[in-house]
Design a protein around this motif. Structure first.
Motif, mmCIF file in Angstrom:
data_model
loop_
_atom_site.group_PDB
_atom_site.id
_atom_site.type_symbol
_atom_site.label_atom_id
_atom_site.label_comp_id
_atom_site.label_asym_id
_atom_site.label_seq_id
_atom_site.Cartn_x
_atom_site.Cartn_y
_atom_site.Cartn_z
ATOM 1 N N PRO B 71 0.800 -1.230 0.000
ATOM 2 C CA PRO B 71 0.000 0.000 0.000
ATOM 3 C C PRO B 71 0.828 1.274 0.000
ATOM 4 O O PRO B 71 0.464 2.250 -0.663
ATOM 5 C CB PRO B 71 -0.841 -0.117 1.272
ATOM 6 N N ARG B 76 0.502 -3.122 -6.694
ATOM 7 C CA ARG B 76 -0.224 -4.359 -6.443
ATOM 8 C C ARG B 76 -0.444 -5.140 -7.737
ATOM 9 O O ARG B 76 -0.359 -4.587 -8.838
ATOM 10 C CB ARG B 76 -1.562 -4.093 -5.751
ATOM 11 N N ASP B 78 -2.891 -8.879 -8.980
ATOM 12 C CA ASP B 78 -3.556 -10.152 -8.707
ATOM 13 C C ASP B 78 -2.603 -11.269 -9.111
ATOM 14 O O ASP B 78 -1.773 -11.102 -10.017
ATOM 15 C CB ASP B 78 -4.848 -10.270 -9.529
ATOM 16 N N LEU B 100 0.949 -7.299 1.737
ATOM 17 C CA LEU B 100 -0.077 -8.221 2.212
ATOM 18 C C LEU B 100 -0.805 -8.837 1.027
ATOM 19 O O LEU B 100 -0.732 -8.324 -0.100
ATOM 20 C CB LEU B 100 -1.093 -7.497 3.106
ATOM 21 N N CYS B 101 -1.527 -9.920 1.323
ATOM 22 C CA CYS B 101 -2.477 -10.457 0.359
ATOM 23 C C CYS B 101 -3.771 -9.677 0.540
ATOM 24 O O CYS B 101 -4.301 -9.600 1.655
ATOM 25 C CB CYS B 101 -2.710 -11.943 0.602
ATOM 26 N N ASP B 102 -4.280 -9.078 -0.541
ATOM 27 C CA ASP B 102 -5.502 -8.279 -0.425
ATOM 28 C C ASP B 102 -6.672 -8.914 -1.192
ATOM 29 O O ASP B 102 -7.633 -8.235 -1.524
ATOM 30 C CB ASP B 102 -5.272 -6.827 -0.872
#
Lengths: 297, 123
Positions: B71, B76, B78, B100-102
């Motif tokens: 962040p 980021r 996928d 982190l995994c979001d």
């Protein structure tokens, strides 16, 4: 303006709002009529039924039932109840998910108040895009009116990537477009609609677009869950209130390296768990928020 | 590609020079760093980079769709099973950045995180 609201400030504002309201309308025939438009409702959140972790809650099998009993014991029953997500704890097994939803539904059926509005959390809905939740509780986003207030339930969890999505955004815009800009609106949702702590996944990917739709409306209040603690924040003129959990508290964002539940304190069982009563009628007078601990005073 | 590169430079507030690729092989002057995103851990979960050194992070997810998000750097992607997701970057700022995994991936998702550590380039 973006920022935290001090609880005392909020109560002071609510109190002053009440004084202005009373004095401004004193002797006016509208006063009694307007006051009768006030109501109160209860927000419950994040019960995670099915959770198993004795170190953080050895009473996981009884905590939700305790909350139901506490709501039933309120001296003045609420007009209705909202449940802002994570009704159940997640599982990869679709049958276990349905068992948990069924058990949860049976427990909250013991609430004396029958008018209950349910929203999903990511634990309920993200692994099957809300399929099981909808079988038990119907649509994941919807709106309804209570007295003068328009309530909107926004689903930011059925997409595992925490997007509200273009289709729901269009629905939301159309739903609110029918209202006068001064009509009071309450938004119910699970995740914060603003970037509270993206490093802990405390955000909604397209929350900014939701806020852009809400911003032209003068009296909007948001109640949500997800972060397992009371939190007040302003985005512009819109207050956001996060609710406590009914299973385990989480730490303040960034206060510890990992987003791990706070451990159970045997000396203070149910500490930092609870629910809230919300009183008001919307409009210029802010809602009054009253936190009720699950562990007693 | 130049446009995408400029967009990411702006988004990263100058901290990183970044371009996002999918299905494109690493270029010869870049250091490739494979990262596996599995329930519920990134392997490795501490990624140390040298400032100014071009790298490409190559993500795979053997089980379910995951997300990789830094962040603080607005960075980021996928990670879809069966595909390699590549993030190409040149770190320009030393420090430790949480990732982190979001994309919610199950019971344990909340603990799926790590650190990107940028250190001074070795002499």
């Amino acid at each position: 303006m973006h920022g935290n609201i001090d609880r005392r400030d909020f109560l002071r504002l609510a109190g002053l709002g009440g004084v202005a309201f009373a004095s401004g309308l004193s002797g006016c025939a509208d006063l009694a009529a307007t006051r009768t438009r006030d109501f109160h409702f209860v927000q419950l959140s994040d019960s995670h039924w099915g959770f198993n972790g004795p170190a953080v809650n050895p009473e996981a099998a009884t905590t939700l039932k305790r909350a139901v009993a506490a709501v039933n014991a309120l001296s003045q029953p609420p007009d209705f109840i909202v449940f802002t997500g994570d009704l159940t704890h997640t599982t990869d097994d679709p049958q276990v998910r349905r068992t948990r939803l069924r058990e949860f539904k049976a427990i909250v059926a013991e609430l004396d108040v029958r008018d209950i509005r349910f929203l999903p959390g990511e634990h309920d809905a993200s692994l099957d895009r809300g399929e099981a939740f909808q079988e038990f509780f119907g649509p994941t986003h919807y709106s309804f009116d209570y007295k003068d207030v328009h309530f909107v339930a926004v689903d930011n969890v059925s997409d595992p990537g925490a997007r509200v999505g273009n289709e729901q955004l269009a629905w939301l815009a159309a739903d609110l477009d029918k209202l006068d800009k001064e009509a009071p609106i309450v938004v119910l949702t699970h995740r914060p609609l603003f970037d509270l702590a993206p490093q802990w996944d405390w955000a909604t990917r397209d929350g900014e677009q939701v806020l852009a739709i809400l911003m032209p409306h003068e009296y909007v209040t948001v109640f949500y869950g997800h972060i397992h603690q009371e939190h007040h924040y302003m985005t512009g003129h819109i207050p956001h209130y996060a609710a406590k959990s009914l299973i385990f508290p989480l730490p303040v964002a960034g206060s510890q390296p990992k987003r791990e539940p706070l451990r159970w304190d045997p000396a203070h069982p149910f500490q930092d768990l609870g629910f809230r009563e919300i009183t008001g009628g919307g409009g210029a007078t802010p809602f009054a928020v009253h936190e009720l601990p699950l562990g007693g005073a | 590609m130049r446009v995408a590169r400029r967009r990411f430079v702006a988004a990263g507030a100058g901290a990183f020079m970044v371009a996002l690729f999918r299905g494109v092989g690493a270029q010869s002057d870049e250091k490739a760093i494979p990262v596996i995103a599995r329930k519920f851990v990134f392997l490795p979960n501490q990624i140390t980079l040298e400032r100014g050194e071009p790298v490409v992070l190559e993500f795979t997810a053997p089980e379910v769709v995951m997300g990789f998000n830094v962040p603080a750097l607005k960075l980021r992607t996928d990670i879809v099973p069966g595909q390699v997701a590549r993030l190409r970057l040149v770190p320009e700022q030393e420090g430790t950045f949480d990732f982190l995994c979001d994309v919610f991936c199950g019971d344990g998702h909340e603990g799926m995180s790590g650190h990107l550590i940028v250190v001074a380039r070795a002499a």
